[in-house]
Design a protein around this motif. Structure first.
Motif, PDB file in Angstrom:
ATOM      1  N   ARG A 170      28.125  -5.627 -46.060  1.00 58.38           N
ATOM      2  CA  ARG A 170      29.227  -6.471 -46.552  1.00 58.38           C
ATOM      3  C   ARG A 170      29.258  -7.810 -45.832  1.00 58.38           C
ATOM      4  O   ARG A 170      29.527  -8.849 -46.448  1.00 58.38           O
ATOM      5  N   ARG A 171      29.011  -7.769 -44.521  1.00 56.28           N
ATOM      6  CA  ARG A 171      29.031  -9.024 -43.759  1.00 56.28           C
ATOM      7  C   ARG A 171      27.940  -9.967 -44.239  1.00 56.28           C
ATOM      8  O   ARG A 171      28.163 -11.164 -44.411  1.00 56.28           O
ATOM      9  N   ARG A 172      26.737  -9.451 -44.450  1.00 58.52           N
ATOM     10  CA  ARG A 172      25.634 -10.303 -44.916  1.00 58.52           C
ATOM     11  C   ARG A 172      25.919 -10.847 -46.312  1.00 58.52           C
ATOM     12  O   ARG A 172      25.609 -12.007 -46.601  1.00 58.52           O
ATOM     13  N   TRP A 173      26.508 -10.016 -47.174  1.00 57.13           N
ATOM     14  CA  TRP A 173      26.848 -10.479 -48.512  1.00 57.13           C
ATOM     15  C   TRP A 173      27.931 -11.556 -48.458  1.00 57.13           C
ATOM     16  O   TRP A 173      27.871 -12.558 -49.178  1.00 57.13           O
ATOM     17  N   ALA A 174      28.926 -11.374 -47.584  1.00 55.59           N
ATOM     18  CA  ALA A 174      29.973 -12.387 -47.414  1.00 55.59           C
ATOM     19  C   ALA A 174      29.383 -13.696 -46.912  1.00 55.59           C
ATOM     20  O   ALA A 174      29.779 -14.786 -47.351  1.00 55.59           O
ATOM     21  N   GLU A 175      28.420 -13.610 -45.987  1.00 55.04           N
ATOM     22  CA  GLU A 175      27.783 -14.817 -45.469  1.00 55.04           C
ATOM     23  C   GLU A 175      27.025 -15.545 -46.576  1.00 55.04           C
ATOM     24  O   GLU A 175      27.071 -16.778 -46.662  1.00 55.04           O
ATOM     25  N   ARG A 176      26.340 -14.785 -47.458  1.00 50.85           N
ATOM     26  CA  ARG A 176      25.621 -15.422 -48.561  1.00 50.85           C
ATOM     27  C   ARG A 176      26.590 -16.115 -49.515  1.00 50.85           C
ATOM     28  O   ARG A 176      26.319 -17.229 -49.986  1.00 50.85           O
ATOM     29  N   ALA A 214      40.409  -1.891 -28.452  1.00 51.74           N
ATOM     30  CA  ALA A 214      41.729  -1.582 -27.890  1.00 51.74           C
ATOM     31  C   ALA A 214      42.110  -2.542 -26.766  1.00 51.74           C
ATOM     32  O   ALA A 214      42.545  -2.129 -25.676  1.00 51.74           O
ATOM     33  N   ALA A 215      41.942  -3.834 -27.020  1.00 50.19           N
ATOM     34  CA  ALA A 215      42.249  -4.851 -26.017  1.00 50.19           C
ATOM     35  C   ALA A 215      43.746  -5.143 -25.973  1.00 50.19           C
ATOM     36  O   ALA A 215      44.466  -4.971 -26.965  1.00 50.19           O
ATOM     37  N   ASP A 216      44.212  -5.598 -24.809  1.00 56.57           N
ATOM     38  CA  ASP A 216      45.601  -6.042 -24.680  1.00 56.57           C
ATOM     39  C   ASP A 216      45.798  -7.432 -25.278  1.00 56.57           C
ATOM     40  O   ASP A 216      46.885  -7.751 -25.760  1.00 56.57           O
ATOM     41  N   ILE A 217      44.757  -8.244 -25.198  1.00 56.41           N
ATOM     42  CA  ILE A 217      44.758  -9.598 -25.757  1.00 56.41           C
ATOM     43  C   ILE A 217      43.458  -9.795 -26.516  1.00 56.41           C
ATOM     44  O   ILE A 217      42.376  -9.467 -26.010  1.00 56.41           O
ATOM     45  N   VAL A 218      43.541 -10.322 -27.720  1.00 57.81           N
ATOM     46  CA  VAL A 218      42.352 -10.764 -28.449  1.00 57.81           C
ATOM     47  C   VAL A 218      42.331 -12.281 -28.419  1.00 57.81           C
ATOM     48  O   VAL A 218      43.293 -12.931 -28.849  1.00 57.81           O
ATOM     49  N   GLN A 219      41.269 -12.834 -27.878  1.00 57.04           N
ATOM     50  CA  GLN A 219      41.160 -14.285 -27.769  1.00 57.04           C
ATOM     51  C   GLN A 219      40.060 -14.780 -28.692  1.00 57.04           C
ATOM     52  O   GLN A 219      38.879 -14.452 -28.516  1.00 57.04           O
ATOM     53  N   LEU A 220      40.449 -15.562 -29.688  1.00 61.85           N
ATOM     54  CA  LEU A 220      39.492 -16.169 -30.596  1.00 61.85           C
ATOM     55  C   LEU A 220      38.988 -17.476 -30.008  1.00 61.85           C
ATOM     56  O   LEU A 220      39.741 -18.202 -29.347  1.00 61.85           O
ATOM     57  N   HIS A 221      37.724 -17.778 -30.279  1.00 64.89           N
ATOM     58  CA  HIS A 221      37.148 -19.060 -29.871  1.00 64.89           C
ATOM     59  C   HIS A 221      36.600 -19.732 -31.137  1.00 64.89           C
ATOM     60  O   HIS A 221      37.347 -19.943 -32.086  1.00 64.89           O
ATOM     61  N   TRP A 222      35.317 -20.050 -31.179  1.00 64.71           N
ATOM     62  CA  TRP A 222      34.734 -20.669 -32.385  1.00 64.71           C
ATOM     63  C   TRP A 222      34.356 -19.536 -33.328  1.00 64.71           C
ATOM     64  O   TRP A 222      33.467 -18.749 -33.037  1.00 64.71           O
ATOM     65  N   VAL A 223      35.028 -19.479 -34.486  1.00 65.74           N
ATOM     66  CA  VAL A 223      34.861 -18.339 -35.386  1.00 65.74           C
ATOM     67  C   VAL A 223      34.489 -18.793 -36.799  1.00 65.74           C
ATOM     68  O   VAL A 223      34.756 -18.095 -37.776  1.00 65.74           O
ATOM     69  N   GLY A 224      33.874 -19.971 -36.925  1.00 63.22           N
ATOM     70  CA  GLY A 224      33.480 -20.492 -38.231  1.00 63.22           C
ATOM     71  C   GLY A 224      32.269 -19.779 -38.804  1.00 63.22           C
ATOM     72  O   GLY A 224      31.847 -18.720 -38.334  1.00 63.22           O
ATOM     73  N   ASP A 225      31.689 -20.369 -39.863  1.00 66.14           N
ATOM     74  CA  ASP A 225      30.544 -19.772 -40.569  1.00 66.14           C
ATOM     75  C   ASP A 225      30.866 -18.388 -41.107  1.00 66.14           C
ATOM     76  O   ASP A 225      30.010 -17.507 -41.148  1.00 66.14           O
ATOM     77  N   ASN A 226      32.133 -18.184 -41.494  1.00 65.82           N
ATOM     78  CA  ASN A 226      32.604 -16.917 -42.053  1.00 65.82           C
ATOM     79  C   ASN A 226      32.540 -15.761 -41.054  1.00 65.82           C
ATOM     80  O   ASN A 226      32.566 -14.596 -41.437  1.00 65.82           O
ATOM     81  N   PHE A 227      32.491 -16.062 -39.761  1.00 65.98           N
ATOM     82  CA  PHE A 227      32.453 -15.009 -38.747  1.00 65.98           C
ATOM     83  C   PHE A 227      33.750 -14.194 -38.761  1.00 65.98           C
ATOM     84  O   PHE A 227      33.725 -12.956 -38.787  1.00 65.98           O
ATOM     85  N   VAL A 228      34.903 -14.870 -38.722  1.00 63.31           N
ATOM     86  CA  VAL A 228      36.190 -14.190 -38.849  1.00 63.31           C
ATOM     87  C   VAL A 228      36.873 -14.731 -40.097  1.00 63.31           C
ATOM     88  O   VAL A 228      37.421 -15.828 -40.071  1.00 63.31           O
ATOM     89  N   PRO A 229      36.838 -14.003 -41.201  1.00 59.11           N
ATOM     90  CA  PRO A 229      37.489 -14.473 -42.428  1.00 59.11           C
ATOM     91  C   PRO A 229      38.993 -14.698 -42.230  1.00 59.11           C
ATOM     92  O   PRO A 229      39.641 -14.017 -41.421  1.00 59.11           O
TER      93      PRO A 229
END
Length: 411
Positions: A61-67, A102-117
């Protein structure tokens, strides 16, 4: 406390290195810090490949989303001077992979190129801290908006799109972000005051908590080294003034402003006395700057970078829009003064006529004057190092993040 950093990569580019250095500094401070990345370049076992956290179906699914993401970009051509774009419209279950840590904090950084929709953010269970390393989080797709300020209200009629209209791709992405994130509790960290001002002015993030915490710099890795030996390591001349320029895209990235440097060097009239050193591009470039140019390619290790900064007399980054300027931090930590344009992120790093020179934006004549002035000064490399470390040293930056995390999870 467990923190999960979500970043496209753990190295290779400025944003990825900024995320990885923060991750390292938090581990040294005693936190249980992990990374989740799409492209792993280090051997660090605490940085985990996304593919290992997805089952076979979700990897497909991830590869298809990237395409689909790349195909949509091709269907919406951009003008030649446009920079990178990300859409992040095509979903796969990365949020499930994130929650599995199961993290206490989720820290996003550079998430482009459809990495995090876009829609996946609402499924993350832990409090989200998002460190912005460019403008994408509050625009309609561009990572740097240039002179456009549509993001302050509604995107559309995008000046970077060839087929711009009120309902163009930028309007679609901006609307998708607004719908998905309107009730999402996000804590925003920007790496410069300029980027914070942009985020505060935006319609998407203007009502969120926004903190300014810069990238950490490790003084044990970036420090002044003996100049003669550093030059010898790269076979650079010992009897010339060396002017350094560096960017991942090399001289061909219009945002980094190499054309202004070329114009400035033509005005200097220092032929025979100075030479140009360029790093960052993976390929040899056709550079016409009026001075002999040494093209040293791309560096992945910090020891080589520290040697290179130490070898040169001045580092020039005439970027027209920059979130902060990691290479400026590194150069100053190595005792090399810097010349840049005023008006964006580098203002936080380079104090005018104190650590170097901030020229008027887009003014190659003032840039030339700044280079000439900087080369004429007697700089204390030790003081340049101490000042930048006092502001961005790893211990200081990690403690600021820890206090932020504690405020979000009640200490």
């Amino acid at each position: 406390m467990k923190v999960l950093h979500v970043s496209l990569s753990d190295g290779g580019g400025g944003a990825a290195m900024g995320a990885y250095r923060l991750h390292q500094s938090l581990r040294r401070a005693g936190l249980e810090s992990e990374m989740l990345v799409l492209r792993k370049v280090t051997e660090d076992p605490s940085a985990h490949r996304l593919s290992d956290a997805l089952n076979r179906w979700e990897r497909l699914r991830r590869r298809w989303a990237e395409r689909r993401h790349n195909r949509e970009l091709r269907r919406n051509p951009r003008i030649e001077m446009s920079g990178q774009w990300s859409l992040n419209l095509y979903r796969y279950s990365i949020a499930d992979a994130i929650n599995s840590f199961a993290a206490d904090i989720v820290q996003l950084h550079w998430v482009g190129d459809n990495f995090v929709p876009i829609q996946e953010l609402v499924k993350i269970r832990a409090p989200i801290v998002w460190t912005l390393r460019d403008m994408w989080a509050f625009t309609g797709g561009c990572h740097y908006a240039g002179e456009c300020v549509n993001y302050r209200a509604l995107c559309g009629r995008c000046p970077q799109l060839v087929n711009a209209s009120a309902s163009d791709l930028s309007a679609r992405i901006h609307t998708e972000k607004r719908r998905a994130w309107s009730n999402l509790p996000l804590t925003i960290v920007t790496i410069s005051e300029w980027l914070a001002d942009c985020a505060r002015a935006s319609s998407l993030l203007g009502d969120r908590r926004i903190e300014v915490i810069g990238n950490p710099i490790d003084p044990s890795r970036f420090k002044p080294l003996e100049r003669g030996a550093a030059r010898q390591a790269f076979n650079l001349p010992q009897d010339k003034r060396l002017i350094l320029f560096g960017a991942i895209g090399g001289a061909s990235d219009p945002r980094k402003g190499f054309r202004y440097l070329a114009e400035a060097l033509a005005k200097l009239g220092c032929e025979g006395q100075a030479e140009l050193v360029v790093f960052g591009s993976a390929r040899h470039e056709d550079i016409d700057a009026g001075l002999p140019a040494h093209q040293l390619g791309r560096f992945q290790d910090e020891v080589s970078l520290s040697l290179l900064y130490s070898a040169c007399d001045v580092y020039v980054l005439p970027t027209v829009q920059e979130a902060l300027g990691k290479t400026l931090q590194e150069a100053l930590a190595c005792g090399t003064p810097c010349v840049t344009f005023a008006g964006t992120g580098p203002d936080d790093i380079v104090a005018h006529r104190h650590d170097g020179y901030r020229a008027r934006m887009g003014d190659s004549a003032d840039l030339a004057a700044g280079i000439e002035w900087t080369l004429a000064q007697s700089w204390s490399r030790r003081e340049l190092h101490q000042r930048i470390v006092a502001k961005y040293g790893v211990e200081r930056i990690s403690q600021r993040y820890i206090r932020l995390y504690e405020s979000l999870i009640g200490g």
